[in-house]
Scaffold this motif. Sequence first.
Motif, mmCIF file in Angstrom:
data_model
loop_
_atom_site.group_PDB
_atom_site.id
_atom_site.type_symbol
_atom_site.label_atom_id
_atom_site.label_comp_id
_atom_site.label_asym_id
_atom_site.label_seq_id
_atom_site.Cartn_x
_atom_site.Cartn_y
_atom_site.Cartn_z
ATOM 1 N N UNK A 22 -29.123 6.445 -96.368
ATOM 2 C CA UNK A 22 -28.741 5.118 -95.882
ATOM 3 C C UNK A 22 -27.821 5.290 -94.681
ATOM 4 N N UNK A 23 -27.741 4.243 -93.876
ATOM 5 C CA UNK A 23 -26.783 4.208 -92.773
ATOM 6 C C UNK A 23 -25.843 3.036 -92.991
ATOM 7 N N UNK A 24 -24.554 3.245 -92.737
ATOM 8 C CA UNK A 24 -23.567 2.183 -92.915
ATOM 9 C C UNK A 24 -22.710 2.087 -91.656
ATOM 10 N N UNK A 25 -22.576 0.874 -91.167
ATOM 11 C CA UNK A 25 -21.719 0.586 -90.026
ATOM 12 C C UNK A 25 -20.782 -0.569 -90.391
ATOM 13 N N UNK A 26 -19.712 -0.731 -89.620
ATOM 14 C CA UNK A 26 -18.802 -1.861 -89.800
ATOM 15 C C UNK A 26 -19.171 -2.949 -88.799
ATOM 16 N N UNK A 27 -19.324 -4.167 -89.294
ATOM 17 C CA UNK A 27 -19.620 -5.322 -88.437
ATOM 18 C C UNK A 27 -18.520 -6.357 -88.623
ATOM 19 N N UNK A 28 -18.274 -7.146 -87.578
ATOM 20 C CA UNK A 28 -17.235 -8.169 -87.625
ATOM 21 C C UNK A 28 -17.828 -9.554 -87.445
ATOM 22 N N UNK A 29 -17.305 -10.522 -88.218
ATOM 23 C CA UNK A 29 -17.761 -11.906 -88.084
ATOM 24 C C UNK A 29 -17.274 -12.537 -86.783
ATOM 25 N N UNK A 30 -16.174 -12.011 -86.252
ATOM 26 C CA UNK A 30 -15.610 -12.573 -85.025
ATOM 27 C C UNK A 30 -15.666 -11.550 -83.903
ATOM 28 N N UNK A 31 -15.715 -12.051 -82.677
ATOM 29 C CA UNK A 31 -15.728 -11.171 -81.514
ATOM 30 C C UNK A 31 -14.328 -10.722 -81.130
ATOM 31 N N UNK A 32 -13.329 -11.528 -81.484
ATOM 32 C CA UNK A 32 -11.940 -11.183 -81.212
ATOM 33 C C UNK A 32 -11.090 -11.762 -82.330
ATOM 34 N N UNK A 33 -9.889 -11.210 -82.515
ATOM 35 C CA UNK A 33 -9.042 -11.635 -83.616
ATOM 36 C C UNK A 33 -7.821 -12.370 -83.103
ATOM 37 N N UNK A 34 -7.204 -13.158 -84.007
ATOM 38 C CA UNK A 34 -6.011 -13.928 -83.689
ATOM 39 C C UNK A 34 -4.867 -13.462 -84.577
#
Length: 277
Positions: A22-34
């Motif tokens: 399997x391959x696992x990567x980290x994805x983010x729901x937002x493009x930038x954080x506050x």
Amino acid sequence: MKALTSLATLLLLSLPVGGAGADIQIASEVESIQPGVPFTVALHIVPDKNYHTYWKYPGIVGLPTSIKWRLPEGFKAGEISWPAPEIVDMAGHPAHGFRRELLLLVNITPPEQIPASTVTISGELAWMACYKECHPGFATRSIILPVNSAPEPRYHRKWAAPIKKERDALPRKSTLWEVSVESDPDETPVVIRVRPAAGASNNPGQVYFFSEDGQITSEPAQKARRQADGSYLITGTRSEFSPQGRTTLPGTLVASGSWAADKPLAAFRVEPPYPEK
């Protein structure tokens, strides 16, 4: 987890060289954080063809996907939100896992002040993927996110929608079925009664209780029998590595159809108490 060591250890000793299944990567729901605003990241798991990965309690065999976070100072990560699993097979042994591509969601809370213009969200991943043989996987993954002070979050064009879809499908508590334990703590077999309430489906199909803390093993297989009053009686074998002295039985109930009469509901979470002695 002690419940996993017996068969999983034997598999690890005979694993083939090369390939992680399997391959696992980290994805983010937002493009930038506050600063100070929680956001969601996901462990994006893509198994190789015919392979499966494992749930938080895999059962008699397997190891759950995990991550040891490396976060900037002041950042805090929550626990993994686990989707409803399915029965998977490893060398004839039933276990609890996933055959599909999935997103394991984690909420991260940043501090109120972030001096940098970008932050790196990183973690050390570990997983096991199995088909005819098992492959343990280990990797360090990172994403870099800009910091902004905009009043509204900027959602990621690729990941926001699938993360929302996965979040909306997470099993939650339901009042459609009343669940009780009809056996005593630490005894085997473990007997669960699932009784329909208003709005429950007349025919949810095949049903299964996934034990979240390893009290019920995945082998031998559970038995679920429909009773004359419409309830289900589910009988499972207590794991020899079951935690002792628990007062409740947390888990996820999964049906091949829908638990609800008027909408899709494949799974819901429960934590019924044991009877008082």
